[in-house]
Scaffold this motif. Structure first.
Motif, PDB file in Angstrom:
ATOM      1  N   ALA A 213       1.222  -1.262   0.076  1.00 12.30           N
ATOM      2  CA  ALA A 213       0.103  -0.047   0.106  1.00 12.30           C
ATOM      3  C   ALA A 213       0.476   1.228  -0.183  1.00 12.30           C
ATOM      4  N   ALA A 214       1.974   1.253   0.363  1.00 11.62           N
ATOM      5  CA  ALA A 214       2.528   2.237   0.322  1.00 11.62           C
ATOM      6  C   ALA A 214       4.069   2.744  -0.446  1.00 11.62           C
ATOM      7  N   ARG A 215       3.621   1.671  -1.362  1.00  9.93           N
ATOM      8  CA  ARG A 215       4.682   1.663  -2.830  1.00  9.93           C
ATOM      9  C   ARG A 215       4.502   2.776  -3.382  1.00  9.93           C
ATOM     10  N   PRO A 216       4.696   2.941  -4.367  1.00  8.73           N
ATOM     11  CA  PRO A 216       4.144   4.483  -5.845  1.00  8.73           C
ATOM     12  C   PRO A 216       3.790   3.620  -6.383  1.00  8.73           C
ATOM     13  N   PHE A 217       3.758   2.595  -6.831  1.00  7.36           N
ATOM     14  CA  PHE A 217       3.175   1.515  -7.976  1.00  7.36           C
ATOM     15  C   PHE A 217       1.806   1.115  -7.161  1.00  7.36           C
ATOM     16  N   TYR A 218       1.319   1.384  -6.300  1.00  6.23           N
ATOM     17  CA  TYR A 218       0.537   0.701  -5.619  1.00  6.23           C
ATOM     18  C   TYR A 218      -0.952   0.281  -6.435  1.00  6.23           C
ATOM     19  N   GLY A 219      -0.794   2.153  -7.055  1.00  8.71           N
ATOM     20  CA  GLY A 219      -2.107   2.392  -7.505  1.00  8.71           C
ATOM     21  C   GLY A 219      -2.526   1.258  -9.364  1.00  8.71           C
ATOM     22  N   GLU A 220      -1.432   2.269  -9.613  1.00 10.66           N
ATOM     23  CA  GLU A 220      -1.046   1.381 -10.810  1.00 10.66           C
ATOM     24  C   GLU A 220      -1.241  -0.414 -11.292  1.00 10.66           C
ATOM     25  N   LEU A 221      -1.052  -1.021 -10.086  1.00 15.44           N
ATOM     26  CA  LEU A 221      -0.755  -2.629  -9.801  1.00 15.44           C
ATOM     27  C   LEU A 221      -2.610  -2.744  -9.684  1.00 15.44           C
ATOM     28  N   THR A 222      -3.001  -2.270  -8.700  1.00  9.87           N
ATOM     29  CA  THR A 222      -4.209  -2.628  -8.044  1.00  9.87           C
ATOM     30  C   THR A 222      -5.214  -1.920  -8.943  1.00  9.87           C
ATOM     31  N   GLU A 223      -5.247  -1.573 -10.402  1.00  7.75           N
ATOM     32  CA  GLU A 223      -5.500  -0.472 -11.313  1.00  7.75           C
ATOM     33  C   GLU A 223      -5.729  -1.884 -12.589  1.00  7.75           C
ATOM     34  N   PHE A 224      -4.384  -2.261 -12.448  1.00 10.42           N
ATOM     35  CA  PHE A 224      -3.616  -3.413 -13.476  1.00 10.42           C
ATOM     36  C   PHE A 224      -4.127  -5.012 -13.731  1.00 10.42           C
ATOM     37  N   MET A 225      -4.465  -5.245 -11.782  1.00  8.03           N
ATOM     38  CA  MET A 225      -4.724  -6.422 -11.249  1.00  8.03           C
ATOM     39  C   MET A 225      -6.110  -6.906 -11.240  1.00  8.03           C
ATOM     40  N   SER A 226      -6.786  -5.329 -12.414  1.00 10.87           N
ATOM     41  CA  SER A 226      -8.849  -5.409 -11.358  1.00 10.87           C
ATOM     42  C   SER A 226      -9.206  -4.600 -13.164  1.00 10.87           C
ATOM     43  N   SER A 227      -8.433  -5.396 -13.876  1.00 15.05           N
ATOM     44  CA  SER A 227      -8.347  -4.712 -15.084  1.00 15.05           C
ATOM     45  C   SER A 227      -8.531  -5.911 -16.725  1.00 15.05           C
ATOM     46  N   GLY A 228      -9.131  -7.098 -16.064  1.00 12.38           N
ATOM     47  CA  GLY A 228      -9.507  -8.124 -16.425  1.00 12.38           C
ATOM     48  C   GLY A 228      -8.949  -9.395 -15.550  1.00 12.38           C
ATOM     49  N   PRO A 229     -10.427 -10.696 -16.721  1.00 11.74           N
ATOM     50  CA  PRO A 229      -9.454 -11.937 -15.244  1.00 11.74           C
ATOM     51  C   PRO A 229      -8.659 -12.359 -15.560  1.00 11.74           C
ATOM     52  N   ILE A 230      -8.515 -13.483 -14.209  1.00 14.04           N
ATOM     53  CA  ILE A 230      -7.114 -13.537 -13.682  1.00 14.04           C
ATOM     54  C   ILE A 230      -7.275 -14.779 -13.926  1.00 14.04           C
ATOM     55  N   VAL A 231      -6.392 -15.850 -13.243  1.00 18.28           N
ATOM     56  CA  VAL A 231      -6.470 -17.363 -12.856  1.00 18.28           C
ATOM     57  C   VAL A 231      -5.618 -17.613 -11.396  1.00 18.28           C
ATOM     58  N   ALA A 232      -6.166 -17.945 -10.704  1.00 19.28           N
ATOM     59  CA  ALA A 232      -5.836 -18.183  -9.280  1.00 19.28           C
ATOM     60  C   ALA A 232      -5.204 -19.074  -8.597  1.00 19.28           C
ATOM     61  N   ALA A 233      -4.214 -20.309  -8.276  1.00 19.04           N
ATOM     62  CA  ALA A 233      -4.227 -21.438  -8.191  1.00 19.04           C
ATOM     63  C   ALA A 233      -2.872 -21.884  -6.722  1.00 19.04           C
ATOM     64  N   ILE A 234      -3.533 -22.687  -6.365  1.00 18.59           N
ATOM     65  CA  ILE A 234      -2.226 -23.154  -5.429  1.00 18.59           C
ATOM     66  C   ILE A 234      -1.395 -24.016  -5.784  1.00 18.59           C
ATOM     67  N   LEU A 235       0.261 -23.942  -5.421  1.00 14.43           N
ATOM     68  CA  LEU A 235       0.832 -24.802  -6.556  1.00 14.43           C
ATOM     69  C   LEU A 235       1.414 -25.897  -5.608  1.00 14.43           C
ATOM     70  N   GLU A 236       2.021 -27.328  -5.279  1.00 16.45           N
ATOM     71  CA  GLU A 236       2.491 -28.286  -4.580  1.00 16.45           C
ATOM     72  C   GLU A 236       3.533 -28.493  -5.591  1.00 16.45           C
ATOM     73  N   LYS A 237       5.343 -28.748  -4.570  1.00 20.76           N
ATOM     74  CA  LYS A 237       6.061 -29.042  -4.854  1.00 20.76           C
ATOM     75  C   LYS A 237       6.763 -29.113  -3.848  1.00 20.76           C
ATOM     76  N   GLY A 238       7.839 -30.030  -3.531  1.00 18.22           N
ATOM     77  CA  GLY A 238       9.215 -30.183  -3.188  1.00 18.22           C
ATOM     78  C   GLY A 238       9.491 -28.309  -2.249  1.00 18.22           C
ATOM     79  N   ASN A 239       9.948 -27.597  -1.581  1.00 20.01           N
ATOM     80  CA  ASN A 239      10.236 -25.829  -1.997  1.00 20.01           C
ATOM     81  C   ASN A 239       9.557 -24.995  -3.049  1.00 20.01           C
ATOM     82  N   ALA A 240       8.210 -25.774  -2.849  1.00 15.74           N
ATOM     83  CA  ALA A 240       7.316 -24.869  -4.076  1.00 15.74           C
ATOM     84  C   ALA A 240       7.820 -23.171  -3.610  1.00 15.74           C
ATOM     85  N   VAL A 241       7.986 -23.207  -3.237  1.00 21.79           N
ATOM     86  CA  VAL A 241       8.048 -20.955  -3.111  1.00 21.79           C
ATOM     87  C   VAL A 241       9.473 -20.360  -3.756  1.00 21.79           C
ATOM     88  N   ALA A 242      10.385 -20.670  -3.377  1.00 17.16           N
ATOM     89  CA  ALA A 242      11.191 -20.616  -3.848  1.00 17.16           C
ATOM     90  C   ALA A 242      12.038 -21.033  -5.509  1.00 17.16           C
TER      91      ALA A 242
END
Ligand code: ATP
Ligand code: MG
Length: 138
Positions: free
Chosen positions: A54-83
């Motif tokens: 929220a405090a970052r300078p690109f927050y407005g641009e980022l949230t406009e973009f992320m609400s500009s069209g459909p997305i696919v959200a998913a949970i993924l599984e694998k060893g060491n998944a995040v990295a």
């Protein structure tokens, strides 16, 4: 180390017709899909999801973009998944992303960068819980 991460295929990649290509790379990278949804975030939902920025300078641009069209959200599984998933997607700025990464192939700019990947086990859990309840995970 946890074995789950959370991802979104962002509006730019959905509009460009790259859902299938990106899911193919996710599968080829050894990730199993635990949960998945196709949805269109409101500006308010995008603001809530990206509250940590929220405090970052690109927050407005980022949230406009992320609400500009459909997305696919998913949970993924694998060893060491995040990295491992962050390795697969490449640097935030596609100009700096390694060859063969999702962002190198499909992202146009630092703002419109095709995919999201959680940055820690803690955030992977928070982000997955934002989109999915227990009955939606397999
Ligand atoms: P993500 O969280 O989407 O996986 P990331 O962890 O690589 O990306 P963050 O620092 O968490 O990068 O930034 C979140 C998102 O904000 C980025 O993916 C990008 O879409 C956007 N963003 C980051 N930096 C900038 C910037 N300088 N200008 C515009 N947008 C930016
Ligand atoms: Mg991030």
């Amino acid at each position: 180390m946890s074995n789950r991460t959370f991802t979104m295929i962002k509006p730019d990649a959905v509009k460009a017709g790259n859902i299938g290509n990106i899911l193919q790379m996710i599968n080829a990278g050894g990730f199993r899909i635990v949960a998945m949804k196709y949805l269109f975030l409101t500006k308010q939902q995008a603001e809530k999801f990206y509250e940590v920025h929220a405090a970052r300078p690109f927050y407005g641009e980022l949230t406009e973009f992320m609400s500009s069209g459909p997305i696919v959200a998913a949970i993924l599984e694998k060893g060491n998944a995040v990295a491992d998933f962050r390795t697969l997607i490449g640097a935030t700025n596609p100009a700096q992303a390694e060859e063969g990464t999702i962002r190198k192939k499909y992202a146009a700019s630092i703002g419109e960068n095709a995919v999201h990947g959680s940055d820690s086990d803690e955030n992977a859990a928070i982000e997955g819980n934002f989109f999915f309840n227990g009955l939606e995970r397999f």
